[in-house]
Design an enzyme around this catalytic site. Structure first.
Site, PDB file in Angstrom:
ATOM      1  N   SER A 118       0.808  -1.212   0.000  1.00 47.77           N
ATOM      2  CA  SER A 118       0.000   0.000   0.000  1.00 47.77           C
ATOM      3  C   SER A 118       0.845   1.267   0.000  1.00 47.77           C
ATOM      4  CB  SER A 118      -0.927   0.001   1.224  1.00 47.77           C
ATOM      5  OG  SER A 118      -0.199  -0.214   2.407  1.00 47.77           O
ATOM      6  N   HIS A 139      -2.088  -2.667  -6.309  1.00 49.37           N
ATOM      7  CA  HIS A 139      -2.629  -2.287  -5.002  1.00 49.37           C
ATOM      8  C   HIS A 139      -4.150  -2.338  -5.036  1.00 49.37           C
ATOM      9  CE1 HIS A 139      -3.296   0.996  -1.762  1.00 49.37           C
ATOM     10  NE2 HIS A 139      -3.365  -0.209  -1.241  1.00 49.37           N
ATOM     11  N   GLU A 151      -4.830   0.222  -7.998  1.00 51.11           N
ATOM     12  CA  GLU A 151      -3.720   1.069  -8.437  1.00 51.11           C
ATOM     13  C   GLU A 151      -2.652   0.162  -9.053  1.00 51.11           C
ATOM     14  OE1 GLU A 151      -3.142   4.989  -5.803  1.00 51.11           O
ATOM     15  OE2 GLU A 151      -2.873   3.153  -4.651  1.00 51.11           O
ATOM     16  N   ASN A 189      -3.109   6.362  -0.745  1.00 51.64           N
ATOM     17  CA  ASN A 189      -2.694   6.569   0.647  1.00 51.64           C
ATOM     18  C   ASN A 189      -1.963   7.893   0.866  1.00 51.64           C
ATOM     19  OD1 ASN A 189      -3.786   4.328   1.978  1.00 51.64           O
ATOM     20  ND2 ASN A 189      -2.231   3.014   1.063  1.00 51.64           N
TER      21      ASN A 189
END
Length: 293
Positions: A118, A139, A151, A189
């Site tokens: 992540s 991801h 992702e 993130n």
């Protein structure tokens, strides 16, 4: 063409990835260090599919066919038979590098490697192998069977062919792949964690309580889940790990983890998975906000 994969790590993310891969018709090995962990991951998949049958989303025959395409194992050796290995283990650079070195020895040159990290650098993970051109970030979002986004992160050496293969695979799994460059936290993130961290600072500084902060964001910003409940769902240890990656990667104080988050992780308060975070969770999953820290 990817037809057979191994997912390494049978936790919440790994079991979800295995499920959506099997739903897409792939043969899947779900691997972990202990049989108990593998069984727990397979159990989660069974519960998810059973719920789908109960709600009329699929038939018992479809459920059986999906489960028939998943094989649990504690051995990495079957990775030698796979077109792709997806890593979904603990968010720790050294642990992931060690795993990929092992896989690099086991797998033929044509096997693609993907990490579900992540936040960690795809380029650095790829450098642990002899196939950086066939290494990529994939991801998924949590919970994997529900969330649409993947992702797809290219390392500096990732080939166009590898990217195209993984993009197509994500689409075959029913996901929407988004190409992202290899920077700390990627997009998801890098945007999300500072918001969660700021919500924790609001509690730490006594601006408002847990329930109040979450209510403001749910009713004021139309978020389906408050940031503190979301942090508990992700895992406070995971949140701290990602924030540390952002802080170390950019050397920018805006990513400094809130001291309350650090202290809670030190205490073993990881959120839902430990039964306590910003909320206390009973056996049925009911949540009660913590009033004092």
């Amino acid at each position: 063409m990817v037809q057979r994969i191994m997912v390494v790590g049978s936790g919440q993310m790994g079991s979800g990835i295995a499920q959506v891969a099997a739903q897409a018709g792939l043969q899947v090995y779900l691997q972990d260090l202990e049989q108990m962990l593998v069984n727990r991951g397979l159990g989660v998949i069974v519960r998810n599919l059973t719920r789908d049958v109960a709600r009329g989303r699929r038939t018992e025959e479809e459920k059986a066919a999906i489960l028939g395409r998943i094989t649990g194992t504690t051995d990495l050796a079957p990775a030698a038979e796979c077109d792709l290995v997806i890593e979904a283990i603990v968010e720790n650079l050294e642990a992931k590098q060690k795993l990929f070195r092992e896989l690099d020895e086991i797998c033929p040159d044509a096997t693609l490697f993907a990490s579900n990290t992540s936040s960690l650098p795809i380029t650095q993970l790829a450098a642990a192998t002899r196939r950086p051109d066939r290494f990529i970030g994939m991801h998924f979002m949590n919970p994997v069977p529900v969330m649409q986004l993947v992702e797809v992160i290219r390392g500096i050496a990732t080939s166009d062919e590898t990217f195209a293969t993984i993009k197509g695979l994500a689409e075959a799994m029913g996901k929407t792949p988004v190409e992202v460059r290899d920077f700390p936290g990627f997009v998801s993130n890098r945007v999300l964690l500072p918001m969660l961290n700021e919500a924790i600072f609001c509690v730490y500084e006594g601006i408002a309580g847990v329930e109040e902060v979450d209510t403001v964001m749910k009713l004021g910003m139309n978020h389906p889940m408050g940031p503190l409940a979301l942090a508990d769902f992700i895992g406070l240890d995971t949140c701290l790990s990602i924030l540390n990656v952002l802080y170390e990667g950019f050397r920018d104080p805006k990513y400094r983890p809130c001291p309350l988050l650090v202290q809670m992780v030190q205490a073993g308060y990881y959120g839902r998975k430990s039964g306590r975070g910003f909320y206390v969770y009973d056996a049925e999953g009911n949540a009660t906000p913590v009033k004092r820290f």
